[in-house]
Design a protein around this motif. Structure first.
Motif, PDB file in Angstrom:
ATOM      1  N   UNK A   1       0.841  -1.185   0.000  1.00 28.45           N
ATOM      2  CA  UNK A   1       0.000   0.000   0.000  1.00 28.45           C
ATOM      3  C   UNK A   1       0.877   1.237   0.000  1.00 28.45           C
ATOM      4  N   UNK A   2       0.628   2.107  -0.955  1.00 34.13           N
ATOM      5  CA  UNK A   2       1.294   3.397  -0.980  1.00 34.13           C
ATOM      6  C   UNK A   2       0.347   4.390  -0.342  1.00 34.13           C
ATOM      7  N   UNK A   3       0.722   4.898   0.809  1.00 36.95           N
ATOM      8  CA  UNK A   3      -0.170   5.781   1.563  1.00 36.95           C
ATOM      9  C   UNK A   3       0.062   7.227   1.144  1.00 36.95           C
ATOM     10  N   UNK A   4      -0.531   7.598   0.029  1.00 40.52           N
ATOM     11  CA  UNK A   4      -0.495   8.985  -0.410  1.00 40.52           C
ATOM     12  C   UNK A   4      -1.725   9.665   0.169  1.00 40.52           C
ATOM     13  N   UNK A   5      -1.662  10.977   0.311  1.00 43.02           N
ATOM     14  CA  UNK A   5      -2.853  11.675   0.823  1.00 43.02           C
ATOM     15  C   UNK A   5      -4.066  11.386  -0.071  1.00 43.02           C
ATOM     16  N   UNK A   6      -5.196  11.263   0.565  1.00 44.95           N
ATOM     17  CA  UNK A   6      -6.426  10.982  -0.161  1.00 44.95           C
ATOM     18  C   UNK A   6      -7.064  12.265  -0.666  1.00 44.95           C
ATOM     19  N   UNK A   7      -7.758  12.163  -1.784  1.00 44.77           N
ATOM     20  CA  UNK A   7      -8.560  13.273  -2.265  1.00 44.77           C
ATOM     21  C   UNK A   7      -9.771  13.450  -1.366  1.00 44.77           C
ATOM     22  N   UNK A   8     -10.489  14.523  -1.545  1.00 46.85           N
ATOM     23  CA  UNK A   8     -11.624  14.845  -0.681  1.00 46.85           C
ATOM     24  C   UNK A   8     -12.676  13.731  -0.663  1.00 46.85           C
ATOM     25  N   UNK A   9     -13.101  13.267  -1.833  1.00 47.74           N
ATOM     26  CA  UNK A   9     -14.121  12.227  -1.886  1.00 47.74           C
ATOM     27  C   UNK A   9     -13.570  10.895  -1.375  1.00 47.74           C
ATOM     28  N   UNK A  10     -12.320  10.583  -1.706  1.00 49.46           N
ATOM     29  CA  UNK A  10     -11.699   9.360  -1.188  1.00 49.46           C
ATOM     30  C   UNK A  10     -11.689   9.372   0.342  1.00 49.46           C
ATOM     31  N   UNK A  11     -11.335  10.513   0.903  1.00 51.49           N
ATOM     32  CA  UNK A  11     -11.271  10.644   2.360  1.00 51.49           C
ATOM     33  C   UNK A  11     -12.652  10.448   2.985  1.00 51.49           C
ATOM     34  N   UNK A  12     -13.676  11.062   2.394  1.00 53.41           N
ATOM     35  CA  UNK A  12     -15.035  10.922   2.931  1.00 53.41           C
ATOM     36  C   UNK A  12     -15.507   9.472   2.855  1.00 53.41           C
ATOM     37  N   UNK A  13     -15.206   8.816   1.757  1.00 49.18           N
ATOM     38  CA  UNK A  13     -15.590   7.408   1.612  1.00 49.18           C
ATOM     39  C   UNK A  13     -14.865   6.561   2.645  1.00 49.18           C
ATOM     40  N   UNK A  49     -13.319   1.384  -6.262  1.00 47.15           N
ATOM     41  CA  UNK A  49     -12.469   0.490  -7.059  1.00 47.15           C
ATOM     42  C   UNK A  49     -11.031   0.968  -7.074  1.00 47.15           C
ATOM     43  N   UNK A  50     -10.839   2.263  -7.184  1.00 47.98           N
ATOM     44  CA  UNK A  50      -9.475   2.831  -7.153  1.00 47.98           C
ATOM     45  C   UNK A  50      -8.828   2.637  -5.792  1.00 47.98           C
ATOM     46  N   UNK A  51      -9.617   2.732  -4.727  1.00 50.24           N
ATOM     47  CA  UNK A  51      -9.083   2.506  -3.382  1.00 50.24           C
ATOM     48  C   UNK A  51      -8.661   1.043  -3.198  1.00 50.24           C
ATOM     49  N   UNK A  52      -9.360   0.134  -3.874  1.00 51.15           N
ATOM     50  CA  UNK A  52      -8.939  -1.275  -3.879  1.00 51.15           C
ATOM     51  C   UNK A  52      -7.604  -1.384  -4.612  1.00 51.15           C
ATOM     52  N   UNK A  53      -7.510  -0.745  -5.783  1.00 50.51           N
ATOM     53  CA  UNK A  53      -6.274  -0.784  -6.571  1.00 50.51           C
ATOM     54  C   UNK A  53      -5.088  -0.198  -5.810  1.00 50.51           C
ATOM     55  N   UNK A  54      -5.346   0.799  -4.984  1.00 50.10           N
ATOM     56  CA  UNK A  54      -4.290   1.435  -4.189  1.00 50.10           C
ATOM     57  C   UNK A  54      -3.910   0.606  -2.963  1.00 50.10           C
ATOM     58  N   UNK A  55      -4.675  -0.453  -2.691  1.00 52.50           N
ATOM     59  CA  UNK A  55      -4.370  -1.312  -1.549  1.00 52.50           C
ATOM     60  C   UNK A  55      -4.906  -0.798  -0.229  1.00 52.50           C
ATOM     61  N   UNK A  56      -5.869   0.106  -0.276  1.00 59.86           N
ATOM     62  CA  UNK A  56      -6.444   0.676   0.943  1.00 59.86           C
ATOM     63  C   UNK A  56      -7.702  -0.087   1.351  1.00 59.86           C
ATOM     64  N   UNK A  57      -8.416  -0.605   0.353  1.00 65.15           N
ATOM     65  CA  UNK A  57      -9.624  -1.392   0.594  1.00 65.15           C
ATOM     66  C   UNK A  57      -9.446  -2.805   0.040  1.00 65.15           C
ATOM     67  N   UNK A  58     -10.224  -3.739   0.585  1.00 63.45           N
ATOM     68  CA  UNK A  58     -10.375  -5.063  -0.004  1.00 63.45           C
ATOM     69  C   UNK A  58     -11.852  -5.240  -0.298  1.00 63.45           C
TER      70      UNK A  58
END
Length: 122
Positions: A1-13, A49-58
């Motif tokens: 997982x590359x922990x880059x800062x999340x965008x606004x909508x990513x963070x809310x989700x 789906x992008x959060x899954x690709x980033x390794x933040x979600x399963x």
């Protein structure tokens, strides 16, 4: 997982998902987000789906839809993000980054600064 800062909508989700005690669907997230703003199901589905690709979600297929769970806790994600930001700043900007960081700490209110200093002693 590359922990880059999340965008606004990513963070809310992610906040919705981290607060959930069980796996959660796109529909569940849309329902929560829709209480404060109009949002399309497909937009939320794409971001998740992008959060899954980033390794933040399963996600696991459950019936005809996916159920999502955080791959890392909020605390671990924040720690990794801050570490990455700080190490990138130091490796790119050198001593100036550390100097700026110290100056910013000095600007904090005394109580908050004492809390940070206490953490350093632990």
């Amino acid at each position: 997982m590359k922990a880059k800062p999340l965008g606004d909508l990513e963070r809310k989700i992610m906040e919705i998902i981290w607060e959930s005690e069980e796996a959660i669907s796109v529909s569940d997230v849309v329902q929560v987000l829709s209480q404060k703003r109009k949002i399309a199901y497909t937009t939320v589905m794409t971001i998740m789906g992008r959060l899954v690709d980033k390794g933040i979600l399963t996600r696991k297929l459950s019936g005809s839809s996916y159920q999502y769970m955080p791959k890392v806790s909020q605390e671990k994600f924040i720690a990794k993000s801050v570490h990455n930001i700080f190490t990138t700043a130091v490796s790119t900007l050198g001593q100036e980054a550390v100097t700026y960081f110290v100056k910013e700490i000095k600007r904090l209110n005394p109580k908050k600064r004492q809390e940070l200093l206490k953490m350093l002693d632990e």
